[in-house]
Design a protein around this motif. Structure first.
Motif, mmCIF file in Angstrom:
data_model
loop_
_atom_site.group_PDB
_atom_site.id
_atom_site.type_symbol
_atom_site.label_atom_id
_atom_site.label_comp_id
_atom_site.label_asym_id
_atom_site.label_seq_id
_atom_site.Cartn_x
_atom_site.Cartn_y
_atom_site.Cartn_z
ATOM 1 N N GLN A 314 54.194 97.952 73.771
ATOM 2 C CA GLN A 314 53.752 97.908 72.334
ATOM 3 C C GLN A 314 53.701 96.609 71.536
ATOM 4 O O GLN A 314 54.606 95.879 71.596
ATOM 5 C CB GLN A 314 54.895 98.805 71.675
ATOM 6 N N ILE A 321 55.136 90.703 67.725
ATOM 7 C CA ILE A 321 55.803 90.570 69.153
ATOM 8 C C ILE A 321 55.452 91.917 69.797
ATOM 9 O O ILE A 321 54.997 92.900 69.375
ATOM 10 C CB ILE A 321 57.567 91.227 68.693
ATOM 11 N N TYR A 323 56.717 94.387 72.896
ATOM 12 C CA TYR A 323 57.768 95.084 73.300
ATOM 13 C C TYR A 323 57.498 95.872 74.457
ATOM 14 O O TYR A 323 56.539 96.690 74.564
ATOM 15 C CB TYR A 323 58.643 96.043 72.359
ATOM 16 N N TYR A 325 58.866 98.761 76.988
ATOM 17 C CA TYR A 325 59.653 99.881 77.201
ATOM 18 C C TYR A 325 59.659 100.557 78.486
ATOM 19 O O TYR A 325 58.570 100.795 78.753
ATOM 20 C CB TYR A 325 59.389 100.727 75.896
ATOM 21 N N GLN A 334 64.714 99.411 76.043
ATOM 22 C CA GLN A 334 63.762 98.057 75.733
ATOM 23 C C GLN A 334 64.021 97.211 76.982
ATOM 24 O O GLN A 334 65.283 96.453 77.029
ATOM 25 C CB GLN A 334 64.250 97.839 74.387
ATOM 26 N N ARG A 335 63.099 96.622 77.537
ATOM 27 C CA ARG A 335 63.254 95.938 78.642
ATOM 28 C C ARG A 335 62.756 94.255 78.344
ATOM 29 O O ARG A 335 63.261 93.385 78.989
ATOM 30 C CB ARG A 335 62.262 95.973 79.962
ATOM 31 N N ASN A 336 62.125 94.170 77.517
ATOM 32 C CA ASN A 336 61.660 92.793 76.984
ATOM 33 C C ASN A 336 61.167 92.839 75.607
ATOM 34 O O ASN A 336 60.589 93.786 75.277
ATOM 35 C CB ASN A 336 60.539 92.604 78.100
ATOM 36 N N ALA A 337 60.995 91.668 75.103
ATOM 37 C CA ALA A 337 60.469 91.633 73.917
ATOM 38 C C ALA A 337 59.963 89.974 73.648
ATOM 39 O O ALA A 337 60.936 89.185 73.869
ATOM 40 C CB ALA A 337 61.381 91.656 72.671
ATOM 41 N N VAL A 338 58.806 89.854 73.582
ATOM 42 C CA VAL A 338 58.094 88.451 73.303
ATOM 43 C C VAL A 338 57.200 88.369 72.110
ATOM 44 O O VAL A 338 56.551 89.193 71.739
ATOM 45 C CB VAL A 338 57.434 87.910 74.684
ATOM 46 N N THR A 370 55.730 88.867 81.414
ATOM 47 C CA THR A 370 55.959 88.989 82.546
ATOM 48 C C THR A 370 57.373 89.945 82.798
ATOM 49 O O THR A 370 58.124 89.819 81.855
ATOM 50 C CB THR A 370 55.989 88.049 83.751
#
Lengths: 410, 85
Positions: A314, A321, A323, A325, A334-338, A370
């Motif tokens: 997303q 950002i 996200y 999921y 939620q696995r990652n947020a950059v 990644t």
């Protein structure tokens, strides 16, 4: 630092490319002191190169490599094809390549670009103020890349709307790292610059039309306004139809509709709808383009099984950002947020590669993320969603899925 | 800026996007973006202890705040040296 892709069982697929015809090939065989002559007749050929050696930065040829003069660093050194002939021939499927025998260190910026470079951003792949794409010593997008080891870098023009593929080959694995949106096939060249220990080139080349990743599905949504998405149109780019017309699978809380050749969400806020289409492959490279939007989420869906099992990437325009999921059994993680500095008002393209357990996401601004997971990694349906937070303005303009895993035998 | 690995618990509830998900508690309590570095399957997340490790990039000030917060454990951190180019 995490070293994504190493020891994770990455698979590869061979694409035999017999009888490659080169438009240009230089392996820098004969030693020559700096500054070397320009234009230069390629060895073994065909073709000639022009080399820029400015601000005291000079090239030499040592031990079969085009080598920089490290006594004058921090400035451009570029290798050009001598005229536009090669650009004219840079049709989809031809390969522009470079081989780097010793790797580049952290402070080296090098790669291939069109026209000239006037600036960089500290990303694995970045775009200067001119059309430029660089590979540098370290970077988030190129996480599988190990700076100190030999690598090869390929650029393959692809028909519009997405422009070019960029592939990085290292340790026997080729990763399709990015697709870019250059509108034109310009006069490319190879370049490198840096502050110390600038890398060498052992070969630069251009092939005739050879290969590019297999397209699987695409949809431009260029059809009459409708409350039903219907089926893909297979017209994701101009010169090669991709996939057969396939019905969109839809689930979720509200409706979307085709409006003015794009996909738009009907409800104003806090509602979404998933769209997925059978692509036949779990390992894919999915690219999408937003229309300018003031707010909301642009959502990629990959490895969709049903509305309770999928991956979502997303991109939120409200804070820039991205996200990541994982939805498993109806529960969202939620696995990652950059922070990718996403600006949907600029109509960016996004690309998301899933290859085995590896995921690689990038925007046209060079930012990305990644991740790695085996969850849902055999599901072959992929697509998109929208989630508006206010005005009904967010829209998808284009969707394309290509085969991901690949090896080009050059 | 600093890069660090932090042990945090999972919580279920509204995340930074306003939607309900399982996500690191650290993201609620401190102004950081978190990446799950364990990369374990959702089905394999152990319920007790409800802990896993995320990677963050943050300012020295925020890192100091996290290190002073007894709810979290910073397993390592390093300063990020920017490229001079």
């Amino acid at each position: 630092m995490r070293d994504l892709g190493m020891g994770l069982g990455l698979s590869s697929r061979e694409y035999p490319v017999g009888g490659i015809a080169y438009l240009l090939r230089d392996q820098f065989t004969t030693p020559e002191a700096a500054p070397i002559a320009s234009p230069r007749t390629c060895e073994p050929g065909p073709g000639t190169l022009a080399l820029t050696q400015i601000d005291g930065a000079q090239w030499s040829i040592v031990d079969g490599n085009l080598t920089d003069d490290t006594s004058a660093v921090g400035w451009f050194k570029q290798v050009w094809a001598t005229d536009d002939t090669y650009a004219v021939n840079a049709s989809p499927g031809c390969i522009w390549g470079m081989k780097v025998p010793n790797g580049f260190d952290t402070y080296v910026y090098a790669g291939m670009c069109a026209n000239k470079i006037t600036g960089w951003a500290p990303d694995g792949i970045s775009r200067g103020t001119a059309d430029a794409l660089n590979i540098i010593g370290t970077g988030s997008i190129l996480t599988p890349y190990v700076a100190s080891e030999p690598f090869e870098f390929y650029m393959i023009p692809r028909p519009d709307p997405f422009g070019h593929y960029f592939l990085l080959k290292q340790s026997g694995v080729t990763k399709l790292v990015y697709a870019r949106d250059y509108a034109n096939y310009g006069l490319y060249h190879w370049t490198c610059t840096g502050y110390s220990n600038i890398g060498d080139f052992s070969e630069v080349f251009i092939t005739e039309d050879t290969w590019y990743p297999t397209p699987l599905q695409s949809d431009t949504f260029d059809r009459a306004d409708s409350s039903d998405l219907g089926s893909t149109d297979g017209a994701g780019w101009e010169n090669a139809a991709s996939g057969t017309a396939t019905a969109w699978i839809q689930s979720g809380l509200t409706d979307t509709e085709i409006v003015s050749n794009g996909v738009e969400q009907v409800e104003a806020s806090d509602a979404y709808r998933h769209h997925a289409v059978e692509c036949g492959e779990a390992d894919i490279f999915i690219s999408m383009k937003w229309t300018p939007a003031a707010s909301g989420y642009g959502i990629f869906i990959a490895r969709y099984t049903d509305s309770d099992n999928m991956w979502q990437l997303q991109v939120y325009n409200g804070n820039g950002i991205a996200y990541l999921y994982e939805c498993t059994g109806g529960i969202w993680y939620q696995r990652n947020a950059v922070d990718v500095d996403a600006d949907l008002t600029a109509s960016p393209h996004g690309s998301w590669q899933l290859d085995g357990d590896d995921m690689l996401f990038g925007l046209t601004n060079g930012k990305g993320m990644t991740y790695s997971s085996s969850a849902h990694n055999t599901s072959t349906k992929h697509g998109f969603a929208l989630y508006t937070t206010g005005d009904r303005v967010l829209k998808w303009a284009c969707f394309a899925v290509d085969q991901s895993e690949s090896i080009i035998n050059v | 800026m600093y890069r660090a690995h932090v042990v945090t618990s999972w919580i279920s509830g509204p995340d930074a996007t306003g939607k309900t998900s399982w996500h690191p508690k650290l993201a609620n309590d401190h102004d950081v973006l978190c990446e799950d570095v364990t990369q374990q399957l959702a089905a394999n997340i152990p319920p007790a202890p409800n802990e896993y490790t995320v990677e963050i990039v943050c300012s020295e000030e925020i890192l100091d705040e996290i290190e002073a917060d007894s709810a979290y454990f910073v397993s390592w951190s390093e300063e990020i040296i920017e490229s001079p180019v």
